[in-house]
Design an enzyme around this catalytic site. Sequence first.
Site, PDB file in Angstrom:
ATOM      1  N   ARG A  13      -4.051 -10.120   4.164  1.00 37.22           N
ATOM      2  CA  ARG A  13      -4.354 -10.099   2.728  1.00 37.22           C
ATOM      3  C   ARG A  13      -3.122  -9.573   2.006  1.00 37.22           C
ATOM      4  NH1 ARG A  13      -6.001  -6.370  -0.956  1.00 37.22           N
ATOM      5  NH2 ARG A  13      -7.508  -7.005  -2.540  1.00 37.22           N
ATOM      6  N   LYS A  23       0.808  -1.222   0.000  1.00 35.09           N
ATOM      7  CA  LYS A  23       0.000   0.000   0.000  1.00 35.09           C
ATOM      8  C   LYS A  23       0.841   1.273   0.000  1.00 35.09           C
ATOM      9  CE  LYS A  23      -4.477  -1.746   0.983  1.00 35.09           C
ATOM     10  NZ  LYS A  23      -5.609  -1.935   1.881  1.00 35.09           N
TER      11      LYS A  23
HETATM   12  C1  YH5 Z   1      -8.148  -4.279   2.374  1.00 33.01           C
HETATM   13  O1  YH5 Z   1      -7.288  -3.611   2.955  1.00 33.01           O
HETATM   14  N1  YH5 Z   1      -7.683  -3.573  -0.033  1.00 33.01           N
HETATM   15  S1  YH5 Z   1      -7.907  -3.304  -2.721  1.00 33.01           S
HETATM   16  C2  YH5 Z   1      -3.182   0.292  -3.359  1.00 33.01           C
HETATM   17  C3  YH5 Z   1      -1.915  -0.246  -3.404  1.00 33.01           C
HETATM   18  C4  YH5 Z   1      -1.704  -1.556  -3.097  1.00 33.01           C
HETATM   19  C5  YH5 Z   1      -2.766  -2.348  -2.765  1.00 33.01           C
HETATM   20  C6  YH5 Z   1      -0.940   1.765  -4.126  1.00 33.01           C
HETATM   21  N2  YH5 Z   1      -9.312  -4.782  -0.935  1.00 33.01           N
HETATM   22  C7  YH5 Z   1      -8.327  -4.247   0.959  1.00 33.01           C
HETATM   23  O2  YH5 Z   1      -4.997  -3.874  -2.091  1.00 33.01           O
HETATM   24  N3  YH5 Z   1     -10.164  -5.790   1.113  1.00 33.01           N
HETATM   25  C8  YH5 Z   1      -8.310  -3.911  -1.159  1.00 33.01           C
HETATM   26  O3  YH5 Z   1      -0.799   0.478  -3.739  1.00 33.01           O
HETATM   27  C9  YH5 Z   1      -9.329  -5.000   0.403  1.00 33.01           C
HETATM   28  N4  YH5 Z   1      -9.002  -5.077   3.052  1.00 33.01           N
HETATM   29  C10 YH5 Z   1      -9.978  -5.804   2.451  1.00 33.01           C
HETATM   30  N5  YH5 Z   1     -10.771  -6.572   3.222  1.00 33.01           N
HETATM   31  C11 YH5 Z   1      -6.565  -2.160  -2.424  1.00 33.01           C
HETATM   32  C12 YH5 Z   1      -5.197  -2.721  -2.392  1.00 33.01           C
HETATM   33  C13 YH5 Z   1      -4.059  -1.841  -2.722  1.00 33.01           C
HETATM   34  C14 YH5 Z   1      -4.260  -0.519  -3.036  1.00 33.01           C
END
Ligand code: YH5
Length: 278
Positions: free
Chosen positions: A258, A224
Amino acid sequence: MKFADKTLDFDSPRIMGVLNVTPDSFSDGGKLFSQNKLDLDKALYAAEKMVREGATFIDIGGESTRPGAAEVSVAEECDRVLPVVEKIGASLDAIISIDTSTPQLMREAAGLGAGLINDVRALSREGALQAAVETGLPVCLMHMQGKPATMQAQPQYENVVEEVFVYFQQRMQAFVSAGGREDKVIFDPGFGFGKNDTHNLDLLKSLPRFKEGGQPILVGLSRKSMIGRLLGRDVEDRLAGSLALALAAIKKGADIVRVHDVQATADLLEMSKILGEF
Ligand code: YH5
């Protein structure tokens, strides 16, 4: 907790592997697509690999929550996700989690064997509570402030931990009022969803507060933007930062992490177990 045909305890932490079936993912940039079409074989292969590496859950998402991402229609989201659920549900020994806020997709995916509904909007869409309850499946209720397009513009809280805590109680009550059960609820503080770095770190430190009612905790920290800002790393160079956050979360009681990098996370958990950390 019972997820479709599988029962799990949370005596030790579990890994949820991310399978993005969007062409415009932030974190892994549509790698399952060729010529703008989802490649089902690639999706199956990626899921198989994560299961071999130690994922208990595979989280399938067909909607990008990236700021500025095009909104996806219900039909488009179902067209992306359902064939993957059908294909991997039949052939993999993993719990299929559906990352969706769309009632129709919850119903149809459950019919194809999905075991968990993971909703970043905590069943707030019209009809979502009822759809989720009717599937009988466990639900992950995630906290988000605002909506994806604008949530990172100006996140504001008096007390982020208490506000997330109250939100969890309210959404769980809504689920129970719709006929759901408290023992089918998983909470997720929603790292990066309407939170600045201070908010994220406060929530991480306070994870034990969210376990008071006995609900398992899921965290999504992998790759993230917080890691990018704190360490000055582009998205492809965030593995070490992600692992440090995963370990911190687990020490604070997270039950499910996750992640995009399943093998590295499985090694981290295994080594920590050998060391007697948990
Ligand atoms: C979550 O925390 N997150 S989608 C931006 C990034 C890297 C990764 C800029 N779905 C979650 O993974 N479901 C997502 O770099 C989720 N918890 C749950 N339960 C976003 C994501 C991400 C966004």
